[in-house]
Scaffold this active site. Structure first.
Site, short mmCIF file in Angstrom:
data_model
loop_
_atom_site.label_atom_id
_atom_site.label_comp_id
_atom_site.label_asym_id
_atom_site.label_seq_id
_atom_site.Cartn_x
_atom_site.Cartn_y
_atom_site.Cartn_z
N SER A 158 -29.30 8.78 -24.33
CA SER A 158 -29.74 8.57 -22.94
C SER A 158 -30.01 9.92 -22.28
O SER A 158 -29.44 10.95 -22.68
CB SER A 158 -28.64 7.83 -22.15
OG SER A 158 -28.91 7.83 -20.77
N TYR A 184 -19.76 8.75 -19.66
CA TYR A 184 -20.95 8.19 -20.31
C TYR A 184 -21.83 9.30 -20.86
O TYR A 184 -22.28 9.25 -22.02
CB TYR A 184 -21.74 7.34 -19.31
CG TYR A 184 -22.97 6.69 -19.89
CD1 TYR A 184 -22.86 5.75 -20.91
CD2 TYR A 184 -24.24 6.99 -19.41
CE1 TYR A 184 -24.00 5.13 -21.44
CE2 TYR A 184 -25.38 6.40 -19.93
CZ TYR A 184 -25.25 5.47 -20.95
OH TYR A 184 -26.37 4.87 -21.47
#
Length: 306
Positions: A158, A184
């Site tokens: 990501s 994350y």
């Protein structure tokens, strides 16, 4: 090493990047294949003739998706198997049940920006799921990948990797305040570093490994994101799930990627270096070979302790 480019771009779909590719006789595993871009990744691979196994937490949902994909593609070699990536025993059980070669492994499943949650081992849950689970799965399936002769491992990362390097001295937020996006981001950086190190370690086995940013796609992945934050994303240029799966499918199956390994892609192109303040490109720390080696060694040690 020159930047690798393809004829495809931001708006390309999974079906477009795999058009004309015949995957008959090839076997694939897609984690998280029952939701979001995982569904479209499975659909594209199955549509090209591959045998595809959906490795999922919710097998009932997996069976529903598999049935729909069998109907839409005419390929009845679409299967479902249970896996809980945050549980090393579940990952080992999946590995132990696998027989024969494996040509494509798409490490797609993930959790994003969730409140602090720890596994039975005390691991931070996002890192345990997004990195350690996929790391253990990939290592466990190494021999099956090597047996294929020209296998590919694809790790869905990501742009959030830009938010955090991997903090090897405190992977699980035991000594620093927990922040969901930092956790994350760390896990997504780990996905890229895995591809970098695996490319080096597994080159002799003919295994190609790359990582990617799929783009912004509205899926259940955002379920932990506060509504007020999501409201601020109203002007964001979102991709469809078919577009979001494209880069995964390109790396998993396109002949264009033959021999291309250890790289990070976005919008079906190898990413450029990140420019400070921008939300695209790749951070230099995510491609650092020394960091990749250290993370691999630490990850192996963690998994051998359970």
């Amino acid at each position: 090493m020159s930047r690798f480019t393809t004829p495809f771009g931001y708006e390309s779909t999974a079906a477009e990047v795999i058009s004309g590719v015949d995957l008959s006789g090839r076997r694939a595993v897609v984690t998280g294949g029952a939701s979001g871009i995982g569904v479209e990744t499975v659909r594209a691979l199955a549509g090209a003739g591959a045998e595809v196994t959906l490795a999922v937490r919710n097998t009932a949902a997996g069976e529903r998706v598999a049935a729909e994909i069998i109907e839409s593609t005419g390929n009845n070699h679409v299967f479902v198997a249970p896996i809980e990536l945050a549980d090393p025993a579940s990952v080992r059980a999946f590995v132990d049940s696998w027989t024969g070669p494996l040509h494509i492994l798409v490490n797609n499943a993930g959790v994003m920006a969730e409140p602090l949650n720890r596994t039975q081992q005390g691991w931070e849950h996002q890192f345990a799921t997004n990195h350690l689970g996929h790391f253990g799965l990939s290592l466990g399936l190494h021999d099956a990948l090597a047996a294929a002769g020209d296998a590919r491992v694809v790790s869905v990362s990501s742009s959030a990797h830009l938010q955090s390097d991997v903090h090897l001295e405190d992977l699980h937020f035991e000594h620093r305040p927990y922040e969901p996006w930092a956790a994350y981001g760390q896990s997504k950086t780990a996905n890229i570093l895995f591809a970098v190190e695996a490319a080096k370690r597994w080159a002799a086995d003919g295994i190609v490994t790359n990582a990617l940013m799929p783009g912004g796609i509205r899926t259940a992945l955002q379920r932990h994101v506060p509504e007020e934050m999501q409201a601020g994303w109203a002007q964001y240029r979102w991709k469809t799930v078919e577009q979001g799966a494209a880069t995964s499918v390109l790396l998993a199956a396109s002949p264009l990627i033959q021999g291309v390994t250890g790289r990070y892609f976005e919008d079906n192109q190898e990413a450029l270096p990140n420019v400070a303040g921008e939300r695209n490109g790749v951070a230099p720390y995510a491609l650092d070979p020394e960091s990749a080696t250290r993370l691999w060694d630490v990850s192996e040690k963690l998994l051998t302790q359970v």
